[in-house]
Design an enzyme around this catalytic site. Structure first.
Site, PDB file in Angstrom:
ATOM      1  N   LYS B  96      21.715  61.561  65.364  1.00 38.03           N
ATOM      2  CA  LYS B  96      22.742  61.355  65.813  1.00 38.03           C
ATOM      3  C   LYS B  96      24.138  61.502  65.794  1.00 38.03           C
ATOM      4  O   LYS B  96      25.072  61.961  66.915  1.00 38.03           O
ATOM      5  CB  LYS B  96      22.890  60.507  65.358  1.00 38.03           C
ATOM      6  N   GLU B 118      28.920  51.692  69.784  1.00 37.58           N
ATOM      7  CA  GLU B 118      27.513  50.049  68.840  1.00 37.58           C
ATOM      8  C   GLU B 118      26.764  51.380  68.139  1.00 37.58           C
ATOM      9  O   GLU B 118      26.340  52.000  68.188  1.00 37.58           O
ATOM     10  CB  GLU B 118      26.895  49.919  70.131  1.00 37.58           C
ATOM     11  N   SER B 385      12.969  63.901  62.867  1.00 37.30           N
ATOM     12  CA  SER B 385      14.774  63.184  63.925  1.00 37.30           C
ATOM     13  C   SER B 385      15.471  62.912  62.780  1.00 37.30           C
ATOM     14  O   SER B 385      16.460  62.979  63.561  1.00 37.30           O
ATOM     15  CB  SER B 385      14.601  62.021  65.357  1.00 37.30           C
TER      16      SER B 385
HETATM   17  C1  LIG Z   1      16.650  58.725  62.881  1.00 33.84           C
HETATM   18  C2  LIG Z   1      16.293  58.222  64.132  1.00 33.84           C
HETATM   19  N1  LIG Z   1      15.420  58.744  65.364  1.00 33.84           N
HETATM   20  C3  LIG Z   1      15.177  58.306  66.518  1.00 33.84           C
HETATM   21  C4  LIG Z   1      16.151  57.386  67.119  1.00 33.84           C
HETATM   22  C5  LIG Z   1      15.619  56.719  67.520  1.00 33.84           C
HETATM   23  O1  LIG Z   1      16.831  57.223  69.119  1.00 33.84           O
HETATM   24  P1  LIG Z   1      17.272  58.023  70.218  1.00 33.84           P
HETATM   25  O2  LIG Z   1      15.890  57.851  71.056  1.00 33.84           O
HETATM   26  O3  LIG Z   1      17.749  57.905  70.694  1.00 33.84           O
HETATM   27  O4  LIG Z   1      16.615  59.154  69.337  1.00 33.84           O
HETATM   28  C6  LIG Z   1      17.400  56.696  65.144  1.00 33.84           C
HETATM   29  C7  LIG Z   1      18.238  55.182  66.122  1.00 33.84           C
HETATM   30  O5  LIG Z   1      18.598  55.576  65.741  1.00 33.84           O
HETATM   31  C8  LIG Z   1      17.224  57.118  64.549  1.00 33.84           C
HETATM   32  O6  LIG Z   1      18.123  57.150  63.649  1.00 33.84           O
END
Ligand SMILES: Cc1ncc(COP(=O)(O)O)c(C=O)c1O
Lengths: 253, 403
Positions: B96, B118, B385
């Site tokens: 993020k 948000e 992620s």
């Molecule tokens: C670690 C992590 N992965 C994925 C996401 C999902 O968001 P996005 O699909 O935009 O990557 C989030 C959202 O809070 C997150 O914290």
């Protein structure tokens, strides 16, 4: 005068009586809100109305049925639906336009359809003899005013302040200063709304605009009334605004 | 499929990805978006802006994030090799922050001293509060009242970082309502406020801008994978909530032939149960939050509540570019359940000594299904992620443990 209520608030069976009360109180056009789960452009008051209506099971289909009911005894007062794109797209634009026309709807204002995203929708509405109504804001550019003039019809809804419905105080001088340019630019009547809360603010806006739109304040009246008094109190409030508007030379709508 | 002779160029100048995307907002927001568009166009082509963004990513975030060959997991599955892109090692613990740095720099370029955001679980809120502290900006984070209760630790984190957290009481009191409320704040305070959206959703230019900032993930992979393995991966796998980590790793691979892109949605208690958050595989197109995309909605076009063990995937929409990649068959979208994600979470802990975020565990769970069906010389690149520290509470509860 253009009052706004949300269909299905406070109860579906009160919507048609409320519409008649608005007419008796002096409404020239009724804006009927179609509730949506995510009313991004609305302040807390209309959000609450939307939530109550959805809890009451209101849907776009049912809103159209209410308009039909209203038309059973009133074939004159124009009804403009105001809502968001998704319920219309879920029904399908063609089906919606056919159903709205059959129900006796006169215009449709889709808050999250700016002109560039809804040319086909506006065309379809016009083909069905309904007006696509658009918003303009204090920040709208000359080009924007021209676009809206080309694609819209009926009237223009000038949003008199930055922010969401129901917020803050009006800048009367600003509205007065902008009105000639907007009216000339669009070549159709201009209603002004957002922030009109009483007879006095309605009168002051009415002096410079073609119509005043009152929404959140009427919803508050509904919220504050016991169920069995809501219709009478809304009528009473609207009458007060009407009387103030009628004092103006060449009374506006 | 996209091929090399038909380079992928989306969105168009009005933010459309085929029929998706666009600018579906009230007139009152149009000038703000026009202003943002102009500013972002100026920034993205300005070498000084790009240099500062890269400097911040290197020295503040800790990029490039490494790629790690998860050998023990791969061996235990007995098929394709699994490689992890370690976004969990970024400052603040997830991808993020890449986007937050980018948008905060645009905000500073525009002279906006106040940023708003948000947040659902609080990850994007924490990342925004972090960069706001870093750049000396006022920060307000909107968070559904339900989420404020569920994510007390992240609420405290944001406060430590100097942000104000506003609980949102409207609608379902979750992420989508927080987004509505942030939009309302923005339209009211346009003169001094920049809205930092946390994923590749919202009206144009957000889906494009957030994507651009997140593509640092995939661009690094394009260089790192050949260095490590001598070639590009066969599959790139990422979880999809709003879609930003997936878009960040997919986008640089769109024009690379032979690389399959797989987005993994949250099936919650199962797609058939109706209690899930799978907008692409279980939803239909519609208009929400300023763009046209796949949505979870009722027959009447009302947005419905979503369910996932992972708060970051609990969103009823998805970025419009994913809708387009799905319809054009350039990417494939699948889902895994809460149970499958939890199993993958525990596996990574035990076998690799890495505690993944529950969101990322969805991508891991799908990789664990796919790997055994493929030969050992195939390569799966999974976007890890984020890290799972924030999920301790949720996972412990599932195991019947109270802190
Ligand atoms: C670690 C992590 N992965 C994925 C996401 C999902 O968001 P996005 O699909 O935009 O990557 C989030 C959202 O809070 C997150 O914290």
């Amino acid at each position: 005068m253009i009052p706004f209520i949300t269909a299905g608030d406070p109860a579906p069976e009160l919507t048609v009586p409320l519409m008649h009360a608005l007419v008796e109180g002096g409404a020239d056009i009724i804006e009927l809100g179609v509730p949506f789960s995510d009313p991004m452009a609305d302040g807390p008051t209309i959000q609450r109305a939307s939530e109550r209506a959805l809890v009451n099971g209101m849907s776009l289909r049912k809103v159209l049925a209410l308009v039909s009911d209203f038309r059973a005894t009133n074939s004159d007062t124009p009804v403009v639906l105001m809502g968001y794109a998704n319920p219309i797209e879920a029904m399908g634009v063609d089906r919606f336009v056919a159903a709205a026309g059959a129900a006796g709807v006169d215009g449709v204002l889709v808050v999250d359809y700016p002109p560039e995203e809804c040319e086909a929708f506006a065309r379809t509405l016009k083909a069905g003899s309904m007006d696509p109504i658009f918003l303009l804001a204090p920040t709208s550019t000359e080009q924007r005013i021209r676009e809206v003039a080309t694609i819209g019809s009926g009237y223009i809804y000038y949003v008199s302040l930055k922010g969401v419905t129901g917020s803050g105080a009006l800048d009367f001088d600003d509205v007065a200063a902008r009105m000639p340019q907007i009216r000339q630019g669009v070549g159709m009547p201009v209603g002004v709304g957002f922030g009109i809360r009483d007879a006095e603010s309605a009168r002051r806006i009415g002096e410079v605009a073609d119509a005043v739109v009152i929404g959140s304040r009427i919803i508050e009246e509904i919220e504050d009334s016991p169920r069995d008094q809501a219709v009478a109190r809304v009528k009473n409030f609207v009458e007060g605004v009407r009387a103030a508007l009628d004092q103006i030379q060449g009374a506006p709508r | 499929m996209q091929t090399a002779d038909k380079p992928y160029r989306f969105p168009d100048s009005h933010g459309h990805f085929g029929p998706y995307g666009g600018v579906f907002v009230a007139e009152t927001l149009i000038p703000a978006l026009d202003e943002l568009n102009a500013a972002y166009e100026a920034c993205r082509s300005n070498p000084a802006f790009i240099a500062e963004f890269e400097y911040e990513l290197k020295h503040y975030v800790g990029r490039p994030s490494p790629i790690y060959h998860a050998k023990r997991i791969s061996d235990s599955l007995g098929g394709a090799q699994i490689y992890l892109k370690r976004e969990d090692l970024n400052h603040t613990g997830a991808h993020k922050v890449n986007n937050c740095i980018g948008q905060a720099l645009v905000a500073r370029y525009m002279g906006k001293p106040r940023v708003i955001a948000e947040t659902g679980a609080g990850q994007h809120g924490v990342a925004t509060a972090t960069v706001a502290a870093r750049y000396g900006m006022e920060c307000v984070v909107y968070m559904g009242a339900e989420d404020v209760k569920r994510q007390a630790a992240n609420v405290y984190r944001m406060k430590l970082l100097g942000a104000k957290v506003v609980p949102v009481e409207s609608g379902s009191k979750t992420l989508k309502d927080a987004l509505n409320e942030a939009m309302r704040d923005w339209v009211t305070n346009i003169h001094n406020t920049f809205y930092i959206i946390g994923t590749v959703a919202g009206p144009h230019p957000y889906p494009m801008m957030v994507r651009d900032f997140q593509t640092v993930i995939g661009k690094e992979c394009l260089v790192q994978m050949p260095e490590m393995t001598g070639r590009q991966p066969d599959y790139v796998i990422a979880c999809v909530g709003g879609g930003s980590n997936a878009m960040g790793i997919f986008h640089p691979y769109i024009d690379v032939p032979g690389v399959r892109l797989i987005g993994v949605e949250a099936y919650g208690e199962g797609l058939e149960s109706g209690r899930h958050a799978a907008s692409l595989t279980g939803g239909t197109p519609g208009v929400l939050h300023g763009n046209r995309t796949y949505l979870l909605q009722s027959e009447d076009g009302q947005i419905i509540e979503t369910h996932s063990i992972s708060a970051g995937l609990d969103y009823p929409g998805v970025g419009p570019e994913h809708a387009w990649l799905k319809d054009s068959d350039r990417a494939e979208y699948v889902g895994v359940t809460d149970q499958e994600a939890l199993a993958a979470f525990h596996n990574l802990c035990h076998l690799e000594g890495i505690i993944p975020a529950l969101e990322s565990s969805h991508a891991l769970a799908y990789a664990a299904k796919l790997a055994p069906t493929l030969p050992r010389d195939k390569i799966l690149l999974v976007n890890l992620s984020g890290r799972g520290d924030k999920d301790m509470h949720t996972v412990a509860e599932k195991s019947g443990i109270q802190f």
